[in-house]
Design a protein around this motif. Structure first.
Motif, PDB file in Angstrom:
ATOM      1  N   ILE A 237       0.665  -1.254  -0.068  1.00  0.00           N
ATOM      2  CA  ILE A 237       0.133  -0.119  -0.084  1.00  0.00           C
ATOM      3  C   ILE A 237       0.896   1.104   0.094  1.00  0.00           C
ATOM      4  N   SER A 238       1.969   1.103   0.688  1.00  0.00           N
ATOM      5  CA  SER A 238       2.724   2.444   0.830  1.00  0.00           C
ATOM      6  C   SER A 238       4.112   2.279   0.363  1.00  0.00           C
ATOM      7  N   ASN A 239       4.422   1.252  -0.470  1.00  0.00           N
ATOM      8  CA  ASN A 239       5.835   0.950  -0.745  1.00  0.00           C
ATOM      9  C   ASN A 239       6.060   0.923  -2.331  1.00  0.00           C
ATOM     10  N   PHE A 240       6.972   1.460  -2.916  1.00  0.00           N
ATOM     11  CA  PHE A 240       7.165   1.401  -4.244  1.00  0.00           C
ATOM     12  C   PHE A 240       8.787   1.243  -4.533  1.00  0.00           C
ATOM     13  N   ALA A 241       8.901   0.481  -5.573  1.00  0.00           N
ATOM     14  CA  ALA A 241      10.211   0.468  -5.769  1.00  0.00           C
ATOM     15  C   ALA A 241      10.382  -0.153  -7.462  1.00  0.00           C
ATOM     16  N   TYR A 242      11.697  -0.110  -7.823  1.00  0.00           N
ATOM     17  CA  TYR A 242      12.195  -0.390  -9.205  1.00  0.00           C
ATOM     18  C   TYR A 242      12.073  -2.004  -9.212  1.00  0.00           C
ATOM     19  N   VAL A 243      12.030  -2.477 -10.353  1.00  0.00           N
ATOM     20  CA  VAL A 243      11.866  -3.933 -10.150  1.00  0.00           C
ATOM     21  C   VAL A 243      13.023  -4.647  -9.534  1.00  0.00           C
ATOM     22  N   GLY A 244      12.953  -5.549  -8.393  1.00  0.00           N
ATOM     23  CA  GLY A 244      13.965  -6.123  -7.878  1.00  0.00           C
ATOM     24  C   GLY A 244      14.549  -5.340  -6.738  1.00  0.00           C
ATOM     25  N   LYS A 245      14.020  -4.024  -6.289  1.00  0.00           N
ATOM     26  CA  LYS A 245      14.656  -3.400  -5.295  1.00  0.00           C
ATOM     27  C   LYS A 245      13.552  -3.334  -4.087  1.00  0.00           C
ATOM     28  N   GLU A 246      12.544  -4.184  -4.229  1.00  0.00           N
ATOM     29  CA  GLU A 246      11.569  -4.267  -3.109  1.00  0.00           C
ATOM     30  C   GLU A 246      12.465  -4.554  -1.796  1.00  0.00           C
ATOM     31  N   SER A 247      11.886  -4.160  -0.508  1.00  0.00           N
ATOM     32  CA  SER A 247      12.285  -4.577   0.763  1.00  0.00           C
ATOM     33  C   SER A 247      11.825  -5.811   1.110  1.00  0.00           C
ATOM     34  N   LYS A 248      12.909  -6.862   1.096  1.00  0.00           N
ATOM     35  CA  LYS A 248      12.728  -8.179   1.482  1.00  0.00           C
ATOM     36  C   LYS A 248      12.292  -8.103   2.868  1.00  0.00           C
ATOM     37  N   HIS A 249      13.184  -7.461   3.745  1.00  0.00           N
ATOM     38  CA  HIS A 249      12.822  -7.651   5.113  1.00  0.00           C
ATOM     39  C   HIS A 249      11.205  -7.225   5.556  1.00  0.00           C
ATOM     40  N   ASN A 250      10.814  -5.999   5.031  1.00  0.00           N
ATOM     41  CA  ASN A 250       9.329  -5.881   5.178  1.00  0.00           C
ATOM     42  C   ASN A 250       8.472  -6.960   4.811  1.00  0.00           C
ATOM     43  N   LEU A 251       8.916  -7.431   3.595  1.00  0.00           N
ATOM     44  CA  LEU A 251       8.388  -8.480   3.221  1.00  0.00           C
ATOM     45  C   LEU A 251       7.812  -9.695   4.016  1.00  0.00           C
ATOM     46  N   LEU A 252       8.791  -9.863   4.897  1.00  0.00           N
ATOM     47  CA  LEU A 252       8.844 -10.885   5.887  1.00  0.00           C
ATOM     48  C   LEU A 252       7.673 -10.763   6.919  1.00  0.00           C
ATOM     49  N   TYR A 253       7.365  -9.406   7.276  1.00  0.00           N
ATOM     50  CA  TYR A 253       6.370  -9.013   8.088  1.00  0.00           C
ATOM     51  C   TYR A 253       4.894  -9.023   7.278  1.00  0.00           C
ATOM     52  N   TRP A 254       4.810  -8.657   6.091  1.00  0.00           N
ATOM     53  CA  TRP A 254       3.463  -8.769   5.328  1.00  0.00           C
ATOM     54  C   TRP A 254       3.149 -10.128   4.935  1.00  0.00           C
ATOM     55  N   ASN A 255       4.310 -10.957   4.747  1.00  0.00           N
ATOM     56  CA  ASN A 255       4.148 -12.405   4.601  1.00  0.00           C
ATOM     57  C   ASN A 255       3.911 -13.319   5.590  1.00  0.00           C
ATOM     58  N   ASN A 256       3.806 -12.549   6.845  1.00  0.00           N
ATOM     59  CA  ASN A 256       3.613 -13.379   8.295  1.00  0.00           C
ATOM     60  C   ASN A 256       4.569 -14.142   8.603  1.00  0.00           C
ATOM     61  N   ASP A 257       5.803 -14.135   8.337  1.00  0.00           N
ATOM     62  CA  ASP A 257       6.965 -14.905   8.438  1.00  0.00           C
ATOM     63  C   ASP A 257       7.603 -14.652   9.933  1.00  0.00           C
ATOM     64  N   GLU A 258       8.424 -15.574  10.287  1.00  0.00           N
ATOM     65  CA  GLU A 258       9.009 -15.200  11.755  1.00  0.00           C
ATOM     66  C   GLU A 258      10.228 -14.582  11.603  1.00  0.00           C
ATOM     67  N   TYR A 259      10.458 -13.703  12.659  1.00  0.00           N
ATOM     68  CA  TYR A 259      11.791 -12.945  12.718  1.00  0.00           C
ATOM     69  C   TYR A 259      12.092 -12.803  14.295  1.00  0.00           C
ATOM     70  N   ILE A 260      13.335 -12.861  14.570  1.00  0.00           N
ATOM     71  CA  ILE A 260      13.944 -12.263  15.923  1.00  0.00           C
ATOM     72  C   ILE A 260      14.098 -10.899  15.978  1.00  0.00           C
ATOM     73  N   GLY A 261      13.496 -10.355  17.212  1.00  0.00           N
ATOM     74  CA  GLY A 261      13.719  -8.969  17.372  1.00  0.00           C
ATOM     75  C   GLY A 261      14.792  -8.641  18.635  1.00  0.00           C
ATOM     76  N   LEU A 262      15.841  -7.968  18.326  1.00  0.00           N
ATOM     77  CA  LEU A 262      16.670  -7.651  19.403  1.00  0.00           C
ATOM     78  C   LEU A 262      16.735  -6.215  19.846  1.00  0.00           C
ATOM     79  N   GLY A 263      16.920  -6.123  21.273  1.00  0.00           N
ATOM     80  CA  GLY A 263      17.167  -4.692  21.733  1.00  0.00           C
ATOM     81  C   GLY A 263      15.954  -4.061  22.520  1.00  0.00           C
ATOM     82  N   ALA A 264      16.232  -2.901  23.220  1.00  0.00           N
ATOM     83  CA  ALA A 264      15.085  -2.343  24.102  1.00  0.00           C
ATOM     84  C   ALA A 264      13.866  -2.172  23.206  1.00  0.00           C
ATOM     85  N   GLY A 265      12.620  -2.537  23.645  1.00  0.00           N
ATOM     86  CA  GLY A 265      11.436  -2.280  22.944  1.00  0.00           C
ATOM     87  C   GLY A 265      11.301  -3.080  21.659  1.00  0.00           C
TER      88      GLY A 265
END
Length: 377
Positions: A237-265
């Protein structure tokens, strides 16, 4: 399986008027000690990290570039020591344009950082002051020149619309400047006034003048038209990229995949459980010193909640939600679970069903939050 790691640096030299993230003024903070605590937290996750195939790392904040070169060096040394790097294809860091010096970029490249996410927000100098930002357009241009010198593979910038007293002409000018610079990835968000921010306090006192819904919708419509005409693919909805320049990390969130969060908060999602760490730096560091995970909250996500998340996260993407993937994950078809909701949204032409995906229509993108509500039981 865990596929990503998020690392939170909660320090800022300036607190922006709209920011509600976990952050603290840099001055008199135990920054070096905090970085060492991050390393100790990574060690606590060693077994999970070794079993995972980490594809993306994202350093966020706060402001990672508030760190000195030496502090950045130590942070990156710890990251590459504890996190297996053989499968990492995207290693990102957030950055402030007025703090990202050439030597910091060189240090990042030395450790394999290959993507910058830069908080530009607007190219209008007056609006930057309203937001509480300290950089100028010249700082942005300088960073882009430094990126060329250090052979940085990708840069993303954040832009905001719906700002206090922002006009359509100001929004158009900011977008056109971004296009002129040929930034390969642009995230464009409407302003959300969150509690515990300066803007929230001003709004509650009637001292913050925001564009109305009609103007904000007009700004979003202009954004969609111009992105397409300048060769950007809208993939969320809010993200635009040249072909192949999509944010792979943010796609993890939107694909409902698992990730480790480190640090305060920081927040994470591992082994079917969502968790958040203690936000106060002292509490976070004290817990780490006991040899325990610095968890403030941990909750097992029920199957119903997983399906809800699959829908409202997945529908943010332009490709939408895969019917086949939904059935594979949950053992039920999308229509088994959401048949009534689908029929109503299809009839209202807010969703479309094609190529074994359900996705938002053009009209549905303007009413995304209303659509998402349908899938919250």
């Amino acid at each position: 399986m865990v596929r990503g790691v998020y690392i939170h640096i909660p320090f800022c030299h300036q607190i922006c008027n709209y920011c509600d993230f976990n952050k603290f003024f840099f001055h008199n903070q135990p920054v070096d000690e905090y970085i060492e605590s991050l390393g100790k937290e990574m060690a606590l996750w060693a077994n999970d990290l070794q079993k995972a195939e980490i594809e993306t790392i994202f350093i966020g904040g706060g402001t990672p570039t508030s760190l000195s070169v030496d502090q950045l060096d130590r942070l990156l040394e710890l990251i590459t020591t504890y996190i297996p790097m053989e499968h990492v294809t995207e290693f990102s860091s957030e950055a402030n344009p007025d703090e990202l010096t050439l030597d910091k970029m060189q240090k990042m490249r030395e450790f394999g950082v290959n993507r910058l996410s830069m908080g530009v927000q607007t190219f209008d100098q007056d609006l930057l002051k309203v937001l509480g930002r300290t950089h100028s357009n010249d700082h942005v241009y300088e960073v882009i020149n430094h990126a060329k010198q250090t052979d940085f593979p990708s840069i993303s910038i954040d832009l905001m619309y719906g700002l206090p007293n922002q006009t359509m002409d100001q929004w158009k000018a900011s977008l056109q400047e971004a296009f002129r610079l040929k930034i390969p990835h642009i995230s464009a968000y409407s302003l959300l006034v969150e509690p515990k921010t300066i803007f929230y306090n001003l709004l509650s006192k009637g001292k913050l003048s925001l564009p109305g819904e009609d103007l904000e919708a007009e700004m979003y419509g202009y954004l969609l038209e111009e992105m397409q005409s300048h060769g950007y693919i809208q993939y969320e909805i809010s993200n635009f990229a040249y072909v192949g320049k999509e944010s792979k990390h943010n796609l993890l969130y939107w694909n409902n995949d698992e990730y480790i969060g480190l640090g305060a908060g920081a927040h994470g999602y591992v082994n079917g459980k969502r968790y958040s760490n203690h936000g106060p730096i002292k509490k976070y560091m004290q817990t780490i010193e006991t040899g325990e995970q610095p968890l403030m909250m941990q909750k097992e996500v029920t199957n119903v909640e997983k399906m809800e998340e699959e829908m409202f996260l997945g529908l943010r993407k332009n490709e939408g939600v895969s019917l086949a993937k939904f059935e594979e994950r949950y053992g039920l078809t999308l229509r088994d679970v959401y048949g009534k909701e689908l029929d109503e949204l299809l009839q209202r032409e807010l969703l479309v069903l094609e190529d074994n995906f359900v996705r938002l229509t053009s009209r549905g993108r303007f009413m995304g939050n209303e659509v998402f509500q349908y899938f919250l039981k």
